[in-house]
Design an enzyme around this catalytic site. Structure first.
Site, short mmCIF file in Angstrom:
data_model
loop_
_atom_site.label_atom_id
_atom_site.label_comp_id
_atom_site.label_asym_id
_atom_site.label_seq_id
_atom_site.Cartn_x
_atom_site.Cartn_y
_atom_site.Cartn_z
N GLU A 174 0.83 -1.22 0.00
CA GLU A 174 0.00 0.00 0.00
C GLU A 174 0.86 1.26 0.00
O GLU A 174 0.74 2.11 0.89
CB GLU A 174 -0.95 -0.01 1.19
CG GLU A 174 -2.02 -1.07 1.06
CD GLU A 174 -3.09 -0.97 2.14
OE1 GLU A 174 -2.85 -0.37 3.20
OE2 GLU A 174 -4.19 -1.51 1.92
N GLU A 374 -5.59 -8.30 -0.99
CA GLU A 374 -6.27 -8.11 0.30
C GLU A 374 -7.73 -7.76 0.05
O GLU A 374 -8.03 -6.89 -0.77
CB GLU A 374 -5.67 -6.96 1.12
CG GLU A 374 -4.33 -7.25 1.73
CD GLU A 374 -3.80 -6.08 2.56
OE1 GLU A 374 -4.59 -5.31 3.12
OE2 GLU A 374 -2.57 -5.96 2.64
#
Ligand code: P53
Length: 476
Positions: A174, A374
């Protein structure tokens, strides 16, 4: 139909489950100085480890010692892959050593061998919010160009050691989270920098991101040299943003807000900054340090696939002005709630169609294979009298998201490598440090204050996910 070798599995990160924070020569990481927070209560960054403070990542769920049993449970569900990270500090305790810590490397050999023996292929993130604390405190984190060398050295050691065991890699988890620099936890965990302390926080964030782009590109090139079979991905939080209305201002704002994802993927996928980035850079108080060598490096190391996390969508309203100073949630001043969606207990809006939207958008923009690394939902849960959790809410959440993912593949033609459910075993929440924000198919008897037996229990979703995998996503 999903491809026959579709990578079903789960995702975790070293610092959220391993524990053993000082074992076998491990050094302190930025995650080791984060205190426990709660919904609406930000985690604090302490100066070193302070006695009397609560640090949930120190113990995690003790996976360092229990991984054999835990992997056996994942195998029972039929996992084809497990995404985890390599704790940088197990390999280079301060980050500046030149010789890696053999005990740390040996741990990941044992872990990956155990997975492979169960038919589970490891998918690896090199840096998941766990850089050495020394690099943050003593070198200034990713605001210092020298981090490129330190990270590259760490990455090379891992790639050389594990390339026969690991095909799918990502450099930074991320990487776009630090875009939210109103809360220091994001800059700290992505880059080891407290952006609020910088003269021009936006410039500092973009500078740190730039050095990471260069590092990611260099590592991608090295990976391909070491083993042409390696697939190196980028990894972003897919920040899907809708306009609240068809008011053109809302539509333009939503388009701009998507830059919090695209600014990052554009560089890593295309190997060059997009035109709109030049405008963003011109507005900074001082020019960014971007050399010609950097630009050449970016072009020479573009990623093989787009990896992303997806949890929720967001909405912008041009007339709203929300106070986001110190906000723990991922938002800007125009973000409002979506009147058509429900949210979980942490106000994360549940939007399965947003996943299809993200897949379509990335496909249209890049045409690369994608990997959903995810997706999941955090819920407060307790064991019932049958020693299980009837987590129908999770089953419905995941089932609806998988349906939309299949539509993206079957109707929209998206090329999808796999899908890994975040926190497939309950672990320490990243944003709050809580245990009570549970994502797992497996319940872990551990509480926010660290008490609990640590025992594992299968939830209802355990059998459900087993059927989903066995039917390659047909039996939802
Ligand atoms: P927790 C924001 C938006 C989407 C994903 O988060 C995010 C965040 C937080 O920056 O983070 C990812 O545990 C992250 C994981 C994290 C997971 O989402 O706060 O990659 O480390 O645990 C879920 O509920």
């Amino acid at each position: 139909m999903l491809r026959s070798d579709f990578l079903w599995g789960g995702a975790v990160s070293a610092h959220q489950l391993e524990g053993a924070y000082l074992e076998d020569g491990k050094g302190l990481s930025v995650a080791d100085v984060l205190t426990a927070g709660a919904h609406g209560v930000s985690r604090r960054i302490t100066s070193g480890v302070v006695e009397g403070e609560c640090y949930p990542n120190h113990g995690g769920i003790d996976f360092y010692h229990t991984f054999e049993q835990d992997i056996a449970l994942f195998a029972e569900m039929g996992f084809k892959c497990l995404r985890t990270s390599i704790a940088w500090t197990r390999i280079f305790p301060t980050g500046i050593e030149h010789k890696p810590n053999e005990a740390g490397l040996a741990f990941y050999d044992r872990l990956f061998d155990c997975m492979i023996a169960h038919g589970i292929q490891p998918v690896v993130t090199l840096s998941h919010f766990e850089m050495p604390l020394y690099l943050a405190d003593e070198c200034g984190g990713w605001l210092n160009r020298v981090l490129i060398d330190h990270f590259t050295r760490f990455a090379r050691v891992c790639l050389e050691r594990y390339h026969e065991k690991v095909t799918y890699w990502m450099a930074f988890n991320e990487i776009n989270n630090q875009h939210n620099f109103s809360n220091d936890v994001y800059g700290w965990t992505n880059s080891g920098v407290k952006f609020s302390k910088e003269k021009d926080p936006r410039r500092a964030m973009l500078q740190a991101a730039h050095y990471q782009f260069v590092a990611s590109a260099i590592v991608t090139r090295i990976a391909h040299e070491i083993d042409p079979k390696i697939k190196m991905g980028c990894m972003v939080a897919a920040d899907v943003v809708y306009p609240l209305s068809c008011h053109p201002e809302d539509v333009l704002l939503a388009n701009d807000a998507m830059h919090s994802t695209y600014y990052f993927t554009d560089v890593m996928v295309r190997g060059a900054y997009p035109n709109y980035a030049k405008r963003i850079h011109e507005e900074l108080s001082e020019p960014l340090d971007i050399t010609n060598d950097d630009l050449a490096a970016l072009t020479s190391g573009t990623v093989d696939y787009v990896g992303f996390s997806y949890y929720m969508s967001n909405v912008v309203d041009h007339s709203a002005h929300v106070d986001v100073s110190d906000s723990v949630s991922y938002s800007d001043e125009h973000m409002v709630s979506n009147p058509y969606l429900e949210a979980n207990e942490w106000d994360w809006q549940i939007d399965p169609r947003g996943l299809r939207y993200a897949l379509k958008a990335f496909d249209e923009r890049y045409g690369l294979p994608q990997f959903i690394v995810e997706n999941g939902i955090g819920i407060i849960e307790t064991l019932d009298e049958n020693q299980t959790v009837e987590d129908d809410e999770r089953i419905s959440f995941l089932g609806e998201h998988i349906k939309q993912m299949k539509l993206a593949v079957e109707e929209d033609g998206v090329d999808l490598i796999g899908y890994t459910v975040w926190g497939c075993i309950d672990l320490v929440s990243f944003t709050t440090g809580e245990m009570r924000k549970r994502y797992g198919f497996i319940y872990v008897d551990k509480n926010d204050d660290g008490t609990g037996s640590g025992q594992r229990f299968k939830k209802k979703s355990f059998d459900w996910y087993q059927r989903v995998i066995a039917s390659n996503g047909e039996d939802l």
